[in-house]
Design an enzyme around this catalytic site. Structure first.
Site, PDB file in Angstrom:
ATOM      1  N   HIS A 191     122.386  36.883  66.439  1.00 37.61           N
ATOM      2  CA  HIS A 191     123.644  37.251  65.769  1.00 37.61           C
ATOM      3  C   HIS A 191     124.733  37.615  66.775  1.00 37.61           C
ATOM      4  O   HIS A 191     125.845  37.943  66.383  1.00 37.61           O
ATOM      5  CB  HIS A 191     123.437  38.457  64.841  1.00 37.61           C
ATOM      6  N   ASP A 241     117.540  41.527  68.881  1.00 34.72           N
ATOM      7  CA  ASP A 241     118.066  40.576  67.898  1.00 34.72           C
ATOM      8  C   ASP A 241     117.526  39.163  68.171  1.00 34.72           C
ATOM      9  O   ASP A 241     118.256  38.184  68.157  1.00 34.72           O
ATOM     10  CB  ASP A 241     119.609  40.608  67.933  1.00 34.72           C
ATOM     11  N   GLU A 246     123.572  31.885  53.733  1.00 34.19           N
ATOM     12  CA  GLU A 246     122.124  31.871  53.463  1.00 34.19           C
ATOM     13  C   GLU A 246     121.658  30.476  53.036  1.00 34.19           C
ATOM     14  O   GLU A 246     120.594  30.010  53.454  1.00 34.19           O
ATOM     15  CB  GLU A 246     121.771  32.908  52.397  1.00 34.19           C
ATOM     16  N   GLU A 265     122.260  30.617  63.485  1.00 34.28           N
ATOM     17  CA  GLU A 265     123.211  31.576  62.920  1.00 34.28           C
ATOM     18  C   GLU A 265     124.635  31.004  62.878  1.00 34.28           C
ATOM     19  O   GLU A 265     125.375  31.216  61.917  1.00 34.28           O
ATOM     20  CB  GLU A 265     123.215  32.863  63.754  1.00 34.28           C
ATOM     21  N   HIS A 274     121.134  28.345  56.070  1.00 33.61           N
ATOM     22  CA  HIS A 274     119.843  28.557  56.741  1.00 33.61           C
ATOM     23  C   HIS A 274     118.777  27.665  56.107  1.00 33.61           C
ATOM     24  O   HIS A 274     117.892  27.136  56.784  1.00 33.61           O
ATOM     25  CB  HIS A 274     119.400  30.019  56.642  1.00 33.61           C
TER      26      HIS A 274
HETATM   27 ZN    ZN Z   1     122.012  34.390  59.091  1.00 34.34          ZN
END
Ligand code: ZN
Length: 358
Positions: free
Chosen positions: A273, A268, A169, A192, A172
């Site tokens: 992902h 998605d 996280e 990702e 990101h």
């Molecule tokens: Zn992620």
């Protein structure tokens, strides 16, 4: 406001929800339906702070590592009402709070000591973690200015338990201040993938693991006991293997490891992902070829690529960029550059296509 995968950067691959909604077990179906309903309610009002260039982080009073942990008390709103631990304060009785605090610190130290990066924005922004977010959801999120951790329900226990989730996280956030890779299609899968790569690297460094000693899985420490008991080791893996197959809860891991298996559908957000499996595996191949500590040369090349790419970059751009960086930093045709070229070729992005023309 509920956080969900459509508007925010989330940890759980949404196709797992698609599998859970078909479960014979009503508890599983209801848990999946609740999370999906949350997504549907928010689809009309995307929270896209993460897409705004120059969005300013909360400045830290010290200009360095500064952690703030809030307890959302299972709410979705007013989640910053209860500040329960801040930088320098002792642990409290709530383990989720201490885990979020520790893992934010471990990730901060990783970026600071390895890449001389001062926090998510490279300018010392405060690290805000919110624990006990929502009602037993199986997810963790980066919202554009903070990390949200749910307590878990069916797939996960508390999502604060794993360094690689926190570092995922956090990364990101780093991307938001660098390449800003758009969170859809191949650029989203790169987003990702970088989050996964630096997720595992922060954990490997904390545990002092070499390439051979690390397991290369993500989310292993947050899995619910039932999943661990039947041998599931994580929610994603950077190795060539499938993370899970025909699992009663998770279904089968859909991540490709080669361009011939690239997912081209629209679910998605265009497979962010799913297709992340391809650049993830390329990184794994570079790291295992070079050996030693993966955050050193392989990680350094990937970090520079993360910063050098841009909003619409695709896999081929990432291959070309990392190959050029390896050549510039370690020498043309160096062992490092060859490893990068061969790794991308092995996942279907042939080195000929990305060879630097002098
Ligand atoms: Zn992620």
């Amino acid at each position: 406001m509920h956080a969900h995968c459509d508007s925010l950067h989330c940890f759980l691959p949404p196709d797992v929800l698609d599998h859970m909604i078909q479960s014979d077990d009503p508890t599983v179906r209801e848990a999946a339906a609740r999370t999906m309903a949350t997504s549907a309610a928010l689809r009309s009002r995307r929270v896209t702070i993460a897409g705004i260039p120059g969005f300013a982080g909360t400045p830290s009073p010290t200009g360095g590592k500064h952690r703030l942990v809030y307890d959302a008390q299972r709410r979705y709103e007013n989640i910053l009402d209860n500040l329960v631990r801040q930088e320098g304060q002792n642990p409290i009785t709530d383990e989720a709070v201490n885990e979020a605090y520790d893992n934010a610190g471990i990730t901060y130290d990783f970026y600071n000591e390895v890449f001389q990066r001062n926090s998510i924005d490279a300018a010392g922004m405060a690290l805000i973690s919110v624990v006990h977010y929502g009602e037993n959801e199986d997810n963790a999120f980066w919202t554009g200015d903070k990390m949200l951790y749910c307590d878990g329900g069916i797939i996960f226990g508390s999502t604060t338990q794993d360094i690689d989730v926190a570092a995922h996280e956090f990364t990101h956030g780093v991307i938001q201040y660098e390449s800003r890779l758009e969170y859809r299609n191949q650029s989203g899968a790169l987003n990702e993938s970088f989050a996964d790569v630096f997720g595992v690297l922060a954990k490997q460094r904390f545990n002092n693991q070499t390439v051979e000693g690390a397991n290369w899985w993500l989310g292993g420490d947050i899995l619910a006991p039932a999943l661990k008991e039947r041998g599931v080791r994580g929610i994603r893996t950077l190795t060539k293997d499938k993370a899970y197959e025909n699992d009663p809860l998770l279904g089968t891991d859909r991540q490709p490891k080669h361009m011939r298996d690239l997912y081209t559908g629209s679910a998605d957000r265009g497979g962010v992902h799913i297709n992340s499996g391809i650049p993830n595996h390329a990184f794994y191949l570079v790291a295992t070829e070079l050996g030693g500590y993966a955050w050193e040369s392989a990680g350094a090349i990937w970090y520079k690529a993360l910063r050098a790419l841009s909003y619409y970059s695709n896999f081929e751009d990432a291959a070309r960029m990392s190959y050029q960086i390896a050549g510039a930093d370690y020498g043309i045709n160096s062992r490092e550059q060859q490893a990068v070229g061969e790794a991308w070729a092995a996942v279907g992005l042939a080195v000929e296509k990305v060879r630097v023309v002098a």
